[in-house]
Design a protein around this motif. Structure first.
Motif, mmCIF file in Angstrom:
data_model
loop_
_atom_site.group_PDB
_atom_site.id
_atom_site.type_symbol
_atom_site.label_atom_id
_atom_site.label_comp_id
_atom_site.label_asym_id
_atom_site.label_seq_id
_atom_site.Cartn_x
_atom_site.Cartn_y
_atom_site.Cartn_z
ATOM 1 N N PRO A 195 142.138 152.263 144.727
ATOM 2 C CA PRO A 195 142.987 152.932 143.746
ATOM 3 C C PRO A 195 142.352 154.132 143.063
ATOM 4 O O PRO A 195 143.023 154.844 142.323
ATOM 5 C CB PRO A 195 143.264 151.818 142.728
ATOM 6 C CG PRO A 195 142.051 150.949 142.806
ATOM 7 C CD PRO A 195 141.639 150.962 144.251
ATOM 8 N N ILE B 171 144.267 150.997 139.347
ATOM 9 C CA ILE B 171 145.349 150.410 140.136
ATOM 10 C C ILE B 171 146.702 150.761 139.519
ATOM 11 O O ILE B 171 147.630 151.194 140.215
ATOM 12 C CB ILE B 171 145.180 148.887 140.250
ATOM 13 C CG1 ILE B 171 143.986 148.546 141.154
ATOM 14 C CG2 ILE B 171 146.453 148.232 140.787
ATOM 15 C CD1 ILE B 171 143.635 147.083 141.185
ATOM 16 N N VAL C 240 151.929 149.310 146.753
ATOM 17 C CA VAL C 240 152.010 147.887 146.423
ATOM 18 C C VAL C 240 151.560 147.027 147.600
ATOM 19 O O VAL C 240 150.851 146.026 147.426
ATOM 20 C CB VAL C 240 153.447 147.515 145.992
ATOM 21 C CG1 VAL C 240 153.578 146.004 145.838
ATOM 22 C CG2 VAL C 240 153.810 148.206 144.685
ATOM 23 N N SER D 52 147.404 154.465 140.051
ATOM 24 C CA SER D 52 147.694 154.775 141.447
ATOM 25 C C SER D 52 149.088 154.320 141.845
ATOM 26 O O SER D 52 149.797 155.022 142.568
ATOM 27 C CB SER D 52 146.640 154.118 142.350
ATOM 28 O OG SER D 52 146.838 154.464 143.691
ATOM 29 N N LEU D 53 149.498 153.154 141.376
ATOM 30 C CA LEU D 53 150.821 152.640 141.729
ATOM 31 C C LEU D 53 151.938 153.465 141.098
ATOM 32 O O LEU D 53 153.049 153.539 141.637
ATOM 33 C CB LEU D 53 150.946 151.175 141.314
ATOM 34 C CG LEU D 53 150.050 150.190 142.077
ATOM 35 C CD1 LEU D 53 150.238 148.780 141.540
ATOM 36 C CD2 LEU D 53 150.323 150.237 143.575
ATOM 37 N N LEU E 261 144.613 144.097 149.397
ATOM 38 C CA LEU E 261 143.315 144.085 148.742
ATOM 39 C C LEU E 261 143.094 142.774 147.983
ATOM 40 O O LEU E 261 141.998 142.199 148.012
ATOM 41 C CB LEU E 261 143.205 145.272 147.779
ATOM 42 C CG LEU E 261 141.893 145.421 147.019
ATOM 43 C CD1 LEU E 261 140.735 145.613 147.980
ATOM 44 C CD2 LEU E 261 141.967 146.599 146.054
ATOM 45 N N LEU E 262 144.126 142.273 147.327
ATOM 46 C CA LEU E 262 144.005 141.000 146.620
ATOM 47 C C LEU E 262 143.745 139.853 147.582
ATOM 48 O O LEU E 262 142.988 138.921 147.268
ATOM 49 C CB LEU E 262 145.277 140.733 145.807
ATOM 50 C CG LEU E 262 145.544 141.705 144.647
ATOM 51 C CD1 LEU E 262 146.896 141.391 144.002
ATOM 52 C CD2 LEU E 262 144.434 141.593 143.599
ATOM 53 N N GLU F 30 138.700 149.682 137.249
ATOM 54 C CA GLU F 30 139.389 149.562 138.532
ATOM 55 C C GLU F 30 140.830 149.090 138.328
ATOM 56 O O GLU F 30 141.753 149.571 139.000
ATOM 57 C CB GLU F 30 138.626 148.587 139.443
ATOM 58 C CG GLU F 30 139.005 148.670 140.902
ATOM 59 C CD GLU F 30 138.403 149.880 141.610
ATOM 60 O OE1 GLU F 30 138.532 149.949 142.830
ATOM 61 O OE2 GLU F 30 137.825 150.765 140.942
ATOM 62 N N PHE G 212 147.554 154.409 148.215
ATOM 63 C CA PHE G 212 147.398 153.052 147.680
ATOM 64 C C PHE G 212 148.715 152.616 147.038
ATOM 65 O O PHE G 212 149.025 152.966 145.901
ATOM 66 C CB PHE G 212 146.262 153.012 146.654
ATOM 67 C CG PHE G 212 145.829 151.615 146.296
ATOM 68 C CD1 PHE G 212 144.964 150.903 147.112
ATOM 69 C CD2 PHE G 212 146.299 151.006 145.142
ATOM 70 C CE1 PHE G 212 144.576 149.611 146.786
ATOM 71 C CE2 PHE G 212 145.914 149.708 144.812
ATOM 72 C CZ PHE G 212 145.051 149.009 145.637
ATOM 73 N N ARG H 102 149.427 147.773 149.930
ATOM 74 C CA ARG H 102 147.975 147.856 150.030
ATOM 75 C C ARG H 102 147.312 147.042 148.922
ATOM 76 O O ARG H 102 146.264 146.423 149.141
ATOM 77 C CB ARG H 102 147.526 149.318 149.963
ATOM 78 C CG ARG H 102 147.936 150.163 151.167
ATOM 79 C CD ARG H 102 147.544 149.531 152.484
ATOM 80 N NE ARG H 102 147.415 150.507 153.563
ATOM 81 C CZ ARG H 102 147.186 150.204 154.811
ATOM 82 N NH1 ARG H 102 147.090 148.923 155.185
ATOM 83 N NH2 ARG H 102 147.055 151.142 155.741
ATOM 84 N N LEU H 103 147.893 147.036 147.735
ATOM 85 C CA LEU H 103 147.355 146.217 146.646
ATOM 86 C C LEU H 103 147.380 144.749 147.026
ATOM 87 O O LEU H 103 146.391 144.012 146.823
ATOM 88 C CB LEU H 103 148.162 146.447 145.361
ATOM 89 C CG LEU H 103 147.820 145.502 144.195
ATOM 90 C CD1 LEU H 103 146.371 145.634 143.776
ATOM 91 C CD2 LEU H 103 148.756 145.783 143.013
ATOM 92 N N ASP I 105 141.558 157.133 147.328
ATOM 93 C CA ASP I 105 142.983 156.783 147.336
ATOM 94 C C ASP I 105 143.741 157.619 148.370
ATOM 95 O O ASP I 105 144.942 157.476 148.539
ATOM 96 C CB ASP I 105 143.602 156.917 145.941
ATOM 97 C CG ASP I 105 143.587 158.342 145.397
ATOM 98 O OD1 ASP I 105 143.210 159.278 146.135
ATOM 99 O OD2 ASP I 105 143.947 158.528 144.210
#
Length: 379
Positions: free
Chosen positions: A246, A354, A367, A357-358, A373-374, A350, A365, A369-370, A190
């Motif tokens: 994350p 997430i 929002v 981490s947020l 990743l999605l 995981e 990491f 970056r999330l 992260d």
């Protein structure tokens, strides 16, 4: 002064850097490690671990109720060290120094002592942790085991215009693929960029390829394939790969086998033994390896590979978008298990990471970056 080359520009998958992007190397590293040495794990059942290891193609050099050392067929130290513990965990990575003097240099930079290693390993090492908390060790003068017999070379291949095999057949046995050596480890962090820069500065590693989230290249890379800098002597395309995520965790490790026949027939042997293939067989883009991924009995992802790229220090980093479909040149699509989105405990951990981490601000990491990743998972 060395002249760097760009072998990436114009390829189907990647291109060179844009002005101002990460150079992929430190101008004055503390030392330059020569290679990866071994990986260390904790596991509760060493008997089960050893059984899978032999089926996967390792040879034990030490096997007690408390510790297991596994080697490849090439001369050298064990490439995997497993210690008995209540919980399963990846506990660290060791790199081989260029020479003994490098230990003193890196010990001074880290403020750590040069210490003798266990009697079974020999030599000395210096140990610290990277910015992600992973234990990192640099070692020198470890005990070198002599080479073992390599996988039997098959009869020559027949091609049009080069028919070298007559009155003979190809019959690769369904037997364990002989592991020759440890090739690389992939870690998630992260604090990816901070950790990447730490490895480049302290260990002299250099980047072969960067990946970025689609639509987010301006925010910088989120994955790097990193090799040892041996000057004009080529080294593996990546010895270490790092990716943003994350949580700080092990992703997979890869072990070289002789050729496609060994990899494929060894895979059939593993299937017959009841083990779970995660993804394969295929050929990667970054690194070009022919791959086959497996889950060991504790859920760790391990890879057989062959025919990987080798770069010397003149090659500059490639840049490419990270997509699930861009992970291989040919082969089946990346599986949910390999991508870490298969329903189960791992995916739940995981997802929990997430959320954690947020909520925290001291990591990379966020929002955006999330969302990137999605997008990768859906690609």
């Amino acid at each position: 002064m060395s002249v760097t080359q760009d072998v990436h520009d114009g390829l189907h998958a990647d291109e060179g850097a844009l002005p101002g992007e990460h150079p992929g190397r430190h101008p004055d590293p503390v030392i330059k490690v020569h290679d990866i040495a071994w990986l260390e794990f904790d596991k509760p059942d060493l008997v089960r671990t050893a059984a899978f290891a032999v089926d996967f193609g390792f040879t034990p050099t030490l096997q007690t109720s408390e510790e297991l050392h596994l080697r490849g067929a090439l001369a050298g130290a064990p490439c995997v060290i497993v210690r008995r513990a209540r919980r399963t965990a990846f506990t660290g990575v060791a790199f081989r120094a260029g020479d003994r003097a490098d230990l003193t240099t890196i010990a001074g930079a880290w403020g750590r002592a040069v210490e003798p290693l266990d009697e079974a390993l020999g030599g000395h090492g210096v140990t610290t942790r990277d910015p992600s908390g992973c234990r990192v060790r640099v070692v020198a003068d470890v005990t070198e085991w002599p080479a073992l017999p390599l996988q039997t070379v098959r009869a020559p291949f027949n091609f049009e215009g080069a028919r070298n095999r007559a009155n003979a057949t190809q019959r690769p046995p369904r037997a364990p693929a002989v592991v020759e050596r440890l090739g690389h480890v992939v870690l998630q962090s992260d604090r990816y960029l901070e950790a990447l820069n730490w490895y480049l500065r302290h260990l002299g590693l250099i980047v072969s390829d960067f990946l970025y989230y689609p639509g987010q290249r301006d925010r910088g890379p989120v994955m790097s394939f990193i090799r040892c800098d041996r000057g004009t002597a080529p080294s593996d395309h990546h010895t270490l790969a790092m990716t943003l995520g994350p949580a700080n965790r092990y992703v997979h490790s890869a072990y070289q086998v002789s050729d496609l026949d060994a990899l494929a027939a060894g895979g059939e042997y593993l299937v017959n033994r009841g083990y779970d293939r995660s993804w394969g067989i295929g050929r990667h883009i970054q690194g070009s390896q022919i791959f086959d991924y497996w889950r060991d009995p504790d859920g760790f992802l391990v890879e057989h590979f062959t025919d990987g790229d080798h770069f010397d220090h003149s090659i500059t980093p490639g840049w490419a978008p990270m997509t699930a479909s861009g992970l291989n040149q040919w082969g089946p699509p990346a599986t949910a298990d390999f991508l870490g989105v298969k329903p189960g405990r791992a995916a739940l951990r995981e997802f929990t990471s997430i959320l954690t981490s947020l909520r925290e601000s001291d990591n990379e990491f966020d929002v955006h970056r999330l969302l990137g990743l999605l997008k990768v998972a859906r690609s």
